[in-house]
Design a protein around this motif. Structure first.
Motif, mmCIF file in Angstrom:
data_model
loop_
_atom_site.group_PDB
_atom_site.id
_atom_site.type_symbol
_atom_site.label_atom_id
_atom_site.label_comp_id
_atom_site.label_asym_id
_atom_site.label_seq_id
_atom_site.Cartn_x
_atom_site.Cartn_y
_atom_site.Cartn_z
ATOM 1 N N ARG A 23 0.712 -1.147 -0.153
ATOM 2 C CA ARG A 23 0.201 0.048 -0.038
ATOM 3 C C ARG A 23 0.648 1.273 0.086
ATOM 4 O O ARG A 23 0.573 2.278 -0.842
ATOM 5 C CB ARG A 23 -0.804 -0.125 1.197
ATOM 6 N N VAL A 24 1.893 1.434 0.816
ATOM 7 C CA VAL A 24 2.906 2.410 0.719
ATOM 8 C C VAL A 24 3.574 2.678 -0.496
ATOM 9 O O VAL A 24 3.592 3.704 -1.055
ATOM 10 C CB VAL A 24 3.691 2.353 2.078
ATOM 11 N N LEU A 25 3.900 1.467 -0.997
ATOM 12 C CA LEU A 25 4.782 1.422 -2.517
ATOM 13 C C LEU A 25 3.673 1.890 -3.395
ATOM 14 O O LEU A 25 4.001 2.867 -4.297
ATOM 15 C CB LEU A 25 5.061 0.168 -2.618
ATOM 16 N N ILE A 87 16.400 -0.283 -2.348
ATOM 17 C CA ILE A 87 16.774 0.487 -3.493
ATOM 18 C C ILE A 87 15.768 1.892 -3.493
ATOM 19 O O ILE A 87 16.290 3.253 -3.502
ATOM 20 C CB ILE A 87 16.863 -0.062 -4.867
ATOM 21 N N VAL A 88 14.472 1.527 -3.419
ATOM 22 C CA VAL A 88 13.489 2.771 -3.522
ATOM 23 C C VAL A 88 13.788 3.500 -2.191
ATOM 24 O O VAL A 88 13.530 4.789 -2.167
ATOM 25 C CB VAL A 88 12.067 2.032 -3.379
ATOM 26 N N VAL A 89 14.190 3.010 -1.053
ATOM 27 C CA VAL A 89 14.360 3.758 0.238
ATOM 28 C C VAL A 89 15.652 4.569 -0.013
ATOM 29 O O VAL A 89 15.590 5.952 0.394
ATOM 30 C CB VAL A 89 14.576 2.700 1.459
ATOM 31 N N ALA A 122 10.520 17.434 -0.423
ATOM 32 C CA ALA A 122 11.440 16.794 0.526
ATOM 33 C C ALA A 122 10.681 15.974 1.723
ATOM 34 O O ALA A 122 11.100 14.753 1.993
ATOM 35 C CB ALA A 122 12.702 17.795 0.923
ATOM 36 N N VAL A 123 9.922 16.803 2.177
ATOM 37 C CA VAL A 123 9.195 16.350 3.581
ATOM 38 C C VAL A 123 8.219 14.875 3.052
ATOM 39 O O VAL A 123 8.571 13.961 3.730
ATOM 40 C CB VAL A 123 8.411 17.382 4.164
ATOM 41 N N SER A 124 7.409 14.939 1.928
ATOM 42 C CA SER A 124 6.626 14.051 1.513
ATOM 43 C C SER A 124 7.648 12.788 1.144
ATOM 44 O O SER A 124 7.288 11.785 1.458
ATOM 45 C CB SER A 124 5.595 14.471 0.492
ATOM 46 N N VAL A 130 10.205 6.836 5.097
ATOM 47 C CA VAL A 130 10.238 6.163 6.515
ATOM 48 C C VAL A 130 9.238 5.208 6.737
ATOM 49 O O VAL A 130 9.418 3.915 7.302
ATOM 50 C CB VAL A 130 9.900 7.287 7.680
ATOM 51 N N LEU A 131 8.027 5.416 5.806
ATOM 52 C CA LEU A 131 6.970 4.335 5.854
ATOM 53 C C LEU A 131 7.377 3.206 5.248
ATOM 54 O O LEU A 131 7.180 1.889 5.551
ATOM 55 C CB LEU A 131 5.670 4.983 5.409
ATOM 56 N N GLN A 132 8.250 3.131 4.268
ATOM 57 C CA GLN A 132 8.369 2.020 3.479
ATOM 58 C C GLN A 132 9.489 1.244 4.223
ATOM 59 O O GLN A 132 9.453 -0.023 4.301
ATOM 60 C CB GLN A 132 9.149 2.574 2.161
ATOM 61 N N LEU A 133 10.548 2.130 4.977
ATOM 62 C CA LEU A 133 11.469 1.328 5.623
ATOM 63 C C LEU A 133 10.752 0.683 7.014
ATOM 64 O O LEU A 133 11.141 -0.466 7.116
ATOM 65 C CB LEU A 133 12.550 2.187 6.250
ATOM 66 N N ALA A 134 9.797 1.302 7.613
ATOM 67 C CA ALA A 134 9.209 0.505 8.656
ATOM 68 C C ALA A 134 8.259 -0.426 8.254
ATOM 69 O O ALA A 134 8.220 -1.571 8.848
ATOM 70 C CB ALA A 134 8.222 1.849 9.357
#
Length: 140
Positions: A23-25, A87-89, A122-124, A130-134
């Protein structure tokens, strides 16, 4: 109301984390594709508003479109592989670093709108990173 049966219990305890990652991706990809198209189709109008030339806007739009398409493809996987997600992160981190550097080093003579837009973007990207990493860490 009938009590839950064994069939109602997910067999893979990681399923919610996989769904969250996908979903985040997908949300990240959608944003990148939409803004990439806007940058490509409206670069002539956006460049003066942001205080940069057409080429940076077109380049950013092209990058966002290509990266967004790749992230969208990754989001379609039932179990997105960890290496491409990393890689996305890393790409998100690089985008944020380049945005900060462009402002700090005054690469372009951005307008106030351009400076605010660069910070908001940059914030978004940071939030999605962060959401992807989590979500990636929550899968294991």
């Amino acid at each position: 109301m009938t009590p839950p049966s064994a069939d109602d219990v997910p067999t893979d305890p990681r399923t919610p984390a996989h769904a969250r990652l996908r979903r985040v991706l997908a949300l990240d990809a959608a944003g990148m594709i939409v803004f990439g198209l806007v940058y490509l189709l409206a670069s002539g109008r956006l460049a003066p508003l942001l205080g940069v030339g057409d080429k940076p806007v077109l380049t950013a739009g092209g990058l966002m479109l290509v990266i967004g398409a790749g992230v969208a493809l990754l989001a379609t996987r039932a179990d997105p592989p960890a290496a491409p997600v990393r890689i996305v992160v890393v790409t998100g981190i690089a985008w944020v670093a380049a945005s900060a550097a462009s402002l700090a080093l005054d690469w372009w003579d951005t307008t106030t709108v351009g400076t605010v837009w660069t910070v908001l973007q940059a914030v978004s990207v940071s939030v999605f990173t962060v959401l992807q990493l989590a979500a990636l860490r929550g899968r294991t």
